[in-house]
Write an enzyme that holds these catalytic residues in place. Structure first.
Site, PDB file in Angstrom:
ATOM      1  CG  HIS A 133      33.345  18.027  26.620  1.00 33.02           C
ATOM      2  ND1 HIS A 133      33.174  18.702  27.805  1.00 33.02           N
ATOM      3  CD2 HIS A 133      32.451  16.998  26.636  1.00 33.02           C
ATOM      4  CE1 HIS A 133      32.214  18.105  28.509  1.00 33.02           C
ATOM      5  NE2 HIS A 133      31.761  17.074  27.826  1.00 33.02           N
ATOM      6  CG  ASP A 168      25.876  17.359  28.130  1.00 34.86           C
ATOM      7  OD1 ASP A 168      25.526  16.883  27.038  1.00 34.86           O
ATOM      8  OD2 ASP A 168      26.657  16.772  28.923  1.00 34.86           O
ATOM      9  CG  HIS A 170      29.513  15.233  30.720  1.00 31.51           C
ATOM     10  ND1 HIS A 170      28.515  14.541  30.064  1.00 31.51           N
ATOM     11  CD2 HIS A 170      30.269  14.315  31.355  1.00 31.51           C
ATOM     12  CE1 HIS A 170      28.684  13.230  30.287  1.00 31.51           C
ATOM     13  NE2 HIS A 170      29.741  13.072  31.070  1.00 31.51           N
ATOM     14  CG  ASP A 257      24.616  13.886  29.243  1.00 32.75           C
ATOM     15  OD1 ASP A 257      23.978  14.921  29.546  1.00 32.75           O
ATOM     16  OD2 ASP A 257      25.797  13.911  28.834  1.00 32.75           O
TER      17      ASP A 257
HETATM   18 ZN   LIG Z   1      27.303  15.114  28.492  1.00 30.81          ZN
END
Ligand SMILES: [Zn+2]
Length: 381
Positions: A133, A168, A170, A257
């Site tokens: 990120h 992931d 995200h 995750d």
């Molecule tokens: Zn994540």
């Protein structure tokens, strides 16, 4: 097949804080479980102790003023403008040594990249990496320095063609943004839709711009997506895209995750879906730089990454965790005595709407994105 595992106990000198979900102990528990299974003992496996990156390595992507702020924050100094750079209480706390932590994580990614780029082996795994990120001049989503971007940039500087696959939960927004306008890197992110999860981006219509049009691919999954829908969508688009792009190296972010008991996300994968995807990545990647990522149910992280490391090395593991490791299971917050544990069985959500939504997304990618990659590839050959 030669592989490298990059790690140091020095990671444990750093701590995001007692209430922060990113727990560095999960790196230690992964390393200890890998050792307990004897997965570093093969002649084909090289253990590489992590060496910090240098500041000039970070400056290839991050702005100098941002690096200056991180260096000050490293000493615990909270400069007034730190907030502008995404730092402060919350997701990206200022903790002692945060810059040194970032240098270590990025160093390990560069060591993995060099191992593969220099032909010392085919696969390298940095479990501490994958901090996808971080932006050029801003910390975001627990990430200060974007080690995937810096690793990919090093591969580009060595003349390699790079595909990036991010599984992931995200969206891999920092990596996508860094390469949004170039056809030198194909980024593919599979994640929970930005409608329900941070960072709120990664929709299928984000396909790159200019020269990069068609080289950013996004598969946003609705909440409750199970193994069936996830693996189906992966199979429909990822192998064909990789084949069309024809990379020298595949870099992956292997966040864990996505499991149905992760406390921060809403996808419903089991170890079976995760493993299927990993096995497929191994088949389609000519060389593979594997990075870690998220994973906030501490009990899952070590098991999933040990499974990933076993897949990379073509080894089948005993389902029962080694006794020597179980003695330390409490310290590492590992529940159960089995490798796959309660994530051994898929959770079938039988959500027809999710399947229909992903059929729409897959169709969009096949009609809009894939032809761009295929046509440009043809013009290169
Ligand atoms: Zn994540």
């Amino acid at each position: 097949m030669k592989t490298a595992f990059i790690y140091t106990d020095a990671y444990l000198d750093y701590d995001y804080g007692p209430t922060h979900p990113l727990r560095i102990i999960r790196l230690k528990s992964t390393y200890e479980l890998i050792k307990a299974y004897g997965l570093l003992d093969f002649p084909s496996v090289q253990f590489i102790p992590t060496v910090k990156a240098e500041e000039k390595d970070l400056a290839i992507f991050h702005s100098q003023e941002y690096l200056n702020i991180l260096r000050q924050a490293n000493e615990g100094i909270l400069a007034g403008e730190a907030y502008v750079y995404g730092l402060g209480p919350g997701d990206n706390p200022i903790f002692p040594g945060l810059y040194h932590w970032s240098l270590l994580v990025t160093g390990a990614t560069l060591q993995a990249v060099d191992f593969v780029a220099e032909g010392k082996g085919e696969i390298a795994f940095n479990i501490a990496g994958g901090l996808h990120h971080a932006m050029r001049a801003r910390a975001s989503g627990f990430c200060y320095i974007n080690d995937p971007v810096i690793g990919i940039m090093r591969l580009l500087s060595r003349g390699k063609r790079v595909a990036y696959i991010d599984i992931d939960a995200h969206h891999g927004d920092g990596v996508q943004k860094a390469f949004y306008g170039t056809n030198q890197v194909l980024t593919i992110s599979l994640h929970e839709t930005g409608y329900t999860l941070f960072p709120g981006t990664g929709f299928e219509y984000e396909i790159g711009e200019g020269e990069g049009k068609g080289y950013s691919v996004n598969l946003p999954f609705p909440p409750d997506t199970d193994d069936d829908v996830y693996v189906w969508a992966f199979e429909e688009v990822v192998p064909e895209l990789i084949h069309a792009f024809h990379p020298d190296v595949v870099v992956t972010q292997l966040g864990v995750d996505t499991f149905y008991d992760d406390p921060l996300t809403n996808l419903h994968l089991s170890m079976l879906g995760y493993e299927k995807v990993l096995r497929r990545i191994k088949e389609i990647a000519p060389r593979w730089v594997a990075l870690g990522g998220g994973g906030y149910n501490i009990s899952n992280v070590a098991r999933a990454w040990v499974l990933a490391w076993a897949v990379m090395n073509g080894i089948e593991l005993n389902e029962k965790l080694p006794e020597s490791f179980l003695k330390e299971a409490v310290r590492f917050e590992i529940e159960g005595k089995e490798l796959r544990g309660r994530l051994r069985a898929p959770l079938h959500c039988q959500n027809k709407e999710n399947r229909m939504e992903m059929e729409r997304v897959v169709r969009y990618i096949k009609e809009t994105v894939l032809p761009e990659v295929l046509n440009k590839r043809k013009s290169l050959v």
